[in-house]
Design an enzyme around this catalytic site. Sequence first.
Site, PDB file in Angstrom:
ATOM      1  N   THR A 116       0.814  -1.208   0.000  1.00 29.61           N
ATOM      2  CA  THR A 116       0.000   0.000   0.000  1.00 29.61           C
ATOM      3  C   THR A 116       0.848   1.258   0.000  1.00 29.61           C
ATOM      4  O   THR A 116       1.960   1.266   0.561  1.00 29.61           O
ATOM      5  CB  THR A 116      -0.899   0.023   1.260  1.00 29.61           C
ATOM      6  OG1 THR A 116      -1.504   1.313   1.377  1.00 29.61           O
ATOM      7  CG2 THR A 116      -0.100  -0.220   2.533  1.00 29.61           C
ATOM      8  N   TYR A 140      -1.839   0.447  10.066  1.00 29.74           N
ATOM      9  CA  TYR A 140      -2.108  -0.255   8.804  1.00 29.74           C
ATOM     10  C   TYR A 140      -0.859  -0.203   7.914  1.00 29.74           C
ATOM     11  O   TYR A 140      -0.357  -1.242   7.453  1.00 29.74           O
ATOM     12  CB  TYR A 140      -3.310   0.381   8.097  1.00 29.74           C
ATOM     13  CG  TYR A 140      -3.465  -0.085   6.665  1.00 29.74           C
ATOM     14  CD1 TYR A 140      -3.737  -1.417   6.374  1.00 29.74           C
ATOM     15  CD2 TYR A 140      -3.311   0.814   5.605  1.00 29.74           C
ATOM     16  CE1 TYR A 140      -3.855  -1.848   5.052  1.00 29.74           C
ATOM     17  CE2 TYR A 140      -3.434   0.389   4.289  1.00 29.74           C
ATOM     18  CZ  TYR A 140      -3.702  -0.929   4.023  1.00 29.74           C
ATOM     19  OH  TYR A 140      -3.814  -1.353   2.721  1.00 29.74           O
TER      20      TYR A 140
END
Length: 329
Positions: A116, A140
């Site tokens: 990501t 995250y």
Amino acid sequence: MKILVTGGAGYIGSHVVKALGEKKYDVAVYDNLSSGNRWALLYGELFEGDLSDIKRLETVIESFKPHAVMHFAASIVVNESVINPLKYYNNNTSNTINLLNAMIKHKVNTFVFSSTAAVYGIPDKIPVTEDDPMLPINPYGSSKMMNEIILRDLSNANSDFRYISLRYFNVAGADNECRIGQAYKDPTHLITRALKTAIGQFSKMQIYGTDYNTPDGTCIRDYIHVDDLSNAHILALQYLFDGGQNNIFNCGYSCGYSVKDVIDRVKKVTKKDFSVEEVLRRQGDPPLLVADSSKIRRVLGWNPQFDELEIIIESAWRWEQKLKKLFNE
Ligand code: UDP
């Protein structure tokens, strides 16, 4: 070739399963159906299971005998990761270690990893390149960064093991034939929230922060159509099967839109006006994230087909209308 896809019943995974099936790969999906759906599988067999269940995972790998694994299964909500970091380190980091252990044990040495743009945190310069440092600002992003470090170290220790990490920017849109699309129980992503407000599922939507150091004060992101992202996975897999070395690629269009830009486009595409409330910043959001995508274009020959925000929103809008009819959501 046989490909095991973890999280293949989820939003991005299911679009990649579709692309693999269309390319005649033999696909099996390993998914705990926590956020995925059986109906989302257009190809392949589903093995229901959790990546924390090492026995089940090994049984599936032993019986299916994949040539490669594509790993999508993960928790993905930035704000939730700030509130519940251990969930993210368990689901995203520990479970990836389980998967890699099982792969190494069974001599499966080819891996495509869903990473990501959140690994960059707040980049010093935009667009951000793959060589820029990983400095995530939320759990995250940290959980995914740890996986990238593990992959680097594992491939250094074991030259048979080769991987590609794809760093996704903001993925949106749906299958053009409207068979699959995003169907989270509690959607948090901007385009989906805006569309669900346009369709009347929410009475209003919120803009999280209008005091960022950006031209209109709202955060800027690089939105990429899920089918272009799927194609990047196919190219990555072919590259590894052709003997390509470990690599990391940004997946975005190198084009930034603010939250306000996106909401305006959603109103234009849907021809619906809806209430928008400006509220405080959400925790963990970087102000500006736009990809430098020259590397994936150059090395993998990636050539996106849907790189227009309106095309993305139109496809997601068709999908939202279908979802509403199907499930009366
Ligand atoms: N956002 C917003 N309202 C929403 C959902 C998102 O203002 O209902 C903002 C969010 O703060 C971020 C941008 O839209 O600046 C993109 O958020 P999203 O959750 O879609 O993706 P992320 O970049 O967090 O992965």
